[in-house]
Design an enzyme around this catalytic site. Structure first.
Site, PDB file in Angstrom:
ATOM      1  N   ASP A 119      -6.737  -4.532  12.713  1.00 48.88           N
ATOM      2  CA  ASP A 119      -6.438  -5.911  12.344  1.00 48.88           C
ATOM      3  C   ASP A 119      -5.434  -6.473  13.351  1.00 48.88           C
ATOM      4  O   ASP A 119      -4.235  -6.473  13.126  1.00 48.88           O
ATOM      5  CB  ASP A 119      -5.870  -5.933  10.923  1.00 48.88           C
ATOM      6  CG  ASP A 119      -6.055  -7.283  10.279  1.00 48.88           C
ATOM      7  OD1 ASP A 119      -6.710  -8.154  10.891  1.00 48.88           O
ATOM      8  OD2 ASP A 119      -5.551  -7.470   9.161  1.00 48.88           O
ATOM      9  N   TYR A 248     -12.640  -0.770  22.384  1.00 48.42           N
ATOM     10  CA  TYR A 248     -13.815  -0.364  21.607  1.00 48.42           C
ATOM     11  C   TYR A 248     -15.131  -0.723  22.286  1.00 48.42           C
ATOM     12  O   TYR A 248     -16.192  -0.448  21.759  1.00 48.42           O
ATOM     13  CB  TYR A 248     -13.778  -0.925  20.187  1.00 48.42           C
ATOM     14  CG  TYR A 248     -13.536  -2.423  20.061  1.00 48.42           C
ATOM     15  CD1 TYR A 248     -14.461  -3.352  20.548  1.00 48.42           C
ATOM     16  CD2 TYR A 248     -12.384  -2.905  19.447  1.00 48.42           C
ATOM     17  CE1 TYR A 248     -14.250  -4.712  20.434  1.00 48.42           C
ATOM     18  CE2 TYR A 248     -12.160  -4.267  19.325  1.00 48.42           C
ATOM     19  CZ  TYR A 248     -13.091  -5.169  19.823  1.00 48.42           C
ATOM     20  OH  TYR A 248     -12.868  -6.510  19.710  1.00 48.42           O
ATOM     21  N   CYS A 433      15.382 -19.699 -25.567  1.00 51.14           N
ATOM     22  CA  CYS A 433      14.933 -18.373 -25.152  1.00 51.14           C
ATOM     23  C   CYS A 433      13.675 -17.957 -25.942  1.00 51.14           C
ATOM     24  O   CYS A 433      13.688 -18.002 -27.174  1.00 51.14           O
ATOM     25  CB  CYS A 433      16.050 -17.363 -25.388  1.00 51.14           C
ATOM     26  SG  CYS A 433      15.493 -15.663 -25.202  1.00 51.14           S
ATOM     27  N   CYS A 436      14.742 -14.732 -28.339  1.00 54.22           N
ATOM     28  CA  CYS A 436      15.630 -14.812 -29.503  1.00 54.22           C
ATOM     29  C   CYS A 436      15.873 -16.246 -29.949  1.00 54.22           C
ATOM     30  O   CYS A 436      16.572 -16.472 -30.934  1.00 54.22           O
ATOM     31  CB  CYS A 436      16.959 -14.131 -29.195  1.00 54.22           C
ATOM     32  SG  CYS A 436      17.962 -15.059 -28.027  1.00 54.22           S
ATOM     33  N   CYS A 456      20.502 -10.407 -26.410  1.00 57.43           N
ATOM     34  CA  CYS A 456      19.082 -10.730 -26.555  1.00 57.43           C
ATOM     35  C   CYS A 456      18.133  -9.577 -26.199  1.00 57.43           C
ATOM     36  O   CYS A 456      17.438  -9.051 -27.053  1.00 57.43           O
ATOM     37  CB  CYS A 456      18.781 -11.956 -25.715  1.00 57.43           C
ATOM     38  SG  CYS A 456      17.071 -12.387 -25.658  1.00 57.43           S
TER      39      CYS A 456
END
Ligand code: IVH
Length: 712
Positions: A119, A248, A433, A436, A456
């Site tokens: 690549d 190649y 939240c 909670c 919490c």
């Protein structure tokens, strides 16, 4: 999709693809990852397939991309630098072989040559009389850019081709005629080597470390690194980038390759003899089965390789076949890129959920239209924080590019704003939240929004841990670490959420770190095995303050007395709730072993809206609460009636839970601590302080054998 909608989508996709193609191929700027661009192209391709009369000649599906950049001198290739067809599966590969068999009108019984698909950036090296004259990029395939000065800085590229000895050529099985041609071309002809310029992973890491310390922008990946380096007008900068090159292909004057070299494997030998670097991994494969084995092996080694690859290239080894098979459209029939599954894809954002971390920080997670990425279906993606949403300008309904690498949770990389319809919705941080209901605020000069309730996460975590623990719902194999991981990933907020994890959520599990297929299946099986819970265990697992195992059992008996089950049956949650709610504080306090404090706690639990919501969620998520036949059980509870047992140490013949069940079945009770009211302490192996306490108070101590006799 209806035709009118398809027409609009096709126009938008074409513009989008064209925009990225121009950036990628002409300006060398990667505005989208190639795999994500593939994903858009695939969508366009299938829409055009569905409505062929909407295909126009300017569609990206109808041409080969790329125009040369004008800042470098253009140079025409001696022969076009063509492209490759892509295959993504064994069946694609079989179809390719079949097409070739049909074309040749004969069965394929030839070797393949398999190479890694690097690549990087394709480069051609034009040697005249063995001297490097021009190095060019691919450009549009016909005309490229002259980047000789930059390419010369790559140490692995010979400026003068090496001259092999006759003996070396002979050993590589070149005939005398072929040897003469090679020498003639080296002395007085043109040889062109083609290959890939690359940047290794290590060079990329080191460069980015350096850039980071200098406060410079980082390189996104090795491919960007190499393309940016070759396209530098100042070759000194290219030299600093330490690029590499693997060859190649080889063009030998006006000869066809097959006139001088027999096979691609022999061509690799010649490239090496000429002083060029060739990948050592390349290999002959007898047939497609061998190709698949090679591909799988490379896939396994991929992460460990020094450079990035995106698949393998499979070539007919016999070079005589190359002109016979020829080129169709943009690519040759005699080779095929067999690519790894895309690690990036495009999809839509359907929702945002906020999860609360250990420190109270709220993290947004994008809920996605499920999409296949790198072999897994992805339906959620982390967004880190609200700043990230703003930086990306992400809106609900947007089409986004997501990336998945290895085991890491998928990320949203970018938003494709041009695909917006106008119906997308802005995203705001939650007012309260989600765990909670506590206050949420962005703390001064911090990126994160936080739940201000300090306890919490920890409180919720403890509650869920209690729920899955041994005496409670007893999820063997679902330990605190997994619970915390699920919470941190936003998969669960409370114990009832565990039951929402089923087959349909497998992809969510697979997107977590250290989660593979087997582990995901295992977790689902553990949960499925606990979808039926005994009433007493269920009451205990709710974690009602002051309600231990014994009190939970007392309460279960109370429910049974009210419902009078004739046989083992499931209790409807509504009757459980109404029975508890029908009891006053005094009713509860009058029960055996329940004092006013415990009664108050039980009473308020069953009258709290949030708790009732949680209970309903258990039912919605498919939990069945089971109650035993009542009448029968009651009659046997006599032998140990009123006796209080404490168990300590480990018993060899039975589990602690089984021992407790036995004691209860005989009318006895178990408690956790030794007091003067304790009748028996059952001391197993390694019993500790409870044993000492029993001695001190003069309580009867039973060893395992004595205990077994009593409960016989
Ligand atoms: S042969 C007909 N072999 O992949 C084109 N290409 O997607 C001849 N590539 O442009 C290419 N490794 O830059 C070949 N072992 C390899 C390769 C390779 C990487 C690149 C090449 C080409 C692109 C096509």
């Amino acid at each position: 999709m209806k035709k009118e909608a398809a027409k609009i989508r096709i126009e938008k996709l074409k513009d989008e693809i064209n925009y990225h193609r121009y950036n990628y191929h002409v300006l060398d700027r990667e505005t989208i990852a190639p795999a994500a661009l593939d994903s858009l192209k695939n969508e366009l391709f299938s829409l055009e397939n569905e409505y062929p009369d909407l295909i126009t000649s300017d569609s990206p599906t109808q041409r080969v991309a790329g125009k040369p950049l004008s800042k470098f001198v253009k140079t025409k290739h001696s022969r076009p630098m063509i492209s490759l067809f892509d295959a993504f599966s064994e069946s694609d590969m079989r179809a390719w072989q079949e097409r070739n068999e049909n074309y040749l009108k004969q069965t394929w019984n030839q070797e393949y040559y398999c190479e890694l698909k690097l690549d990087g950036l394709a480069i051609s090296l034009h040697y005249e009389s063995g001297q490097l004259q021009i190095a060019a990029t691919r450009g549009d395939g016909v005309t490229g850019e002259n980047v000789t000065a930059n390419v010369k800085t790559i140490q692995s590229i010979p400026l003068v081709l090496r001259r092999p000895t006759t003996a070396e050529l002979k050993a590589a099985e070149f005939s005398a005629r072929e040897t003469k041609i090679i020498f003639d071309l080296l002395d007085n002809g043109v040889i062109e080597a083609r290959g890939e310029a690359i940047m290794t992973k290590k060079v990329l890491r080191d460069l980015n470390k350096k850039y980071e310390s200098l406060g410079k922008p980082l390189l996104a990946n090795a491919r960007n690194g190499v393309a940016g380096s070759i396209r530098q007008l100042d070759s000194k900068i290219t030299a600093e980038r330490h690029l590499d090159f693997y060859a190649y292909d080889l063009l030998l004057g006006n000869y066809e390759r097959g006139e001088v070299v027999a096979t691609k494997s022999q061509l690799d030998s010649l490239l090496r003899l000429l002083g060029l670097k060739v990948l050592a991994d390349n290999n002959i494969c007898k047939n497609l089965e061998a190709v698949f084995t090679f591909f799988n092996g490379v896939g396994e080694r991929r992460e460990k390789l020094a450079f990035d690859i995106d698949g393998i290239v499979v070539k007919a080894n016999n070079l005589k076949m190359w002109p016979t098979l020829g080129v169709v459209g943009k690519a040759p029939r005699y080779m095929m890129a067999y690519k790894f599954p895309a690690e990036q894809a495009t999809t839509k954002v359907n929702d945002i959920v906020w999860q609360v971390g250990r420190t109270g920080a709220l993290t947004p997670t994008a809920i996605l239209e499920p999409v296949a990425v790198g072999g897994a279906t992805i339906s959620r993606s982390t967004l880190h924080n609200f700043d990230e949403i703003q930086r990306l300008d992400l809106r609900l309904g947007d089409t986004v590019v997501i990336e998945r690498s290895g085991d890491v949770i998928p990320k949203v990389i970018s938003v494709l704003k041009n695909l917006r319809t106008g119906k997308e919705k802005k995203i705001t941080p939650p007012a309260a939240c989600p765990m909670c209901g506590g206050q949420v605020e962005q703390v001064d000069d911090e990126v994160a929004y936080r739940c201000l309730n300090k306890k919490c996460f920890a409180v919720s975590l403890r509650q869920i841990e209690h729920f899955v623990s041994r005496g409670a719902a007893d999820f063997d194999g679902l330990g605190p670490k997994l619970i915390e991981q699920f919470m941190a990933a936003g998969l669960i907020k409370d114990a009832a959420d565990i039951y929402a994890i089923d087959e349909t959520k497998k992809s969510d599990l697979l997107s977590l770190e250290r989660f593979a297929e087997k582990k995901a299946e295992n977790v689902i099986a553990i949960i499925n095995a606990k979808r039926e819970l005994d009433l007493a265990r269920f009451i205990y697992s709710l974690g009602i303050r002051h309600v231990g195992e014994e009190t939970a059992r007392t309460l279960a008996v109370m429910i049974a007395e009210n419902l009078h089950p004739e046989k083992k049956q499931a209790v409807a949650l509504s009757s459980l709730i109404s029975t508890f709610q029908s009891k006053s504080r005094d009713d509860l306090a009058n029960m055996e072993d329940i004092g006013p404090v415990v009664a108050e706690s039980i009473y308020s639990f069953w009258h709290d809206e949030k708790n009732l919501e949680l209970l309903k969620k258990f039912e919605r998520n498919g939990v069945k609460i089971i109650i035993e036949a009542f009448g029968k059980n009651k009659s046997v509870q006599t032998k140990l009636a009123g006796k209080i047992f404490v168990l300590t140490g480990s018993l060899l013949g039975l589990t602690r839970d089984a021992a407790k069940d036995k004691i209860r079945a005989l009318g006895g009770k178990t408690t956790e601590s030794v007091t003067k009211n304790t009748d028996y302490v059952v001391a197993g192996e390694n019993s500790g302080s409870k044993y000492d306490k029993a001695k001190e108070l003069g309580v009867t101590i039973l060893n395992e054998e004595e205990f077994l006799k009593i409960i016989e």
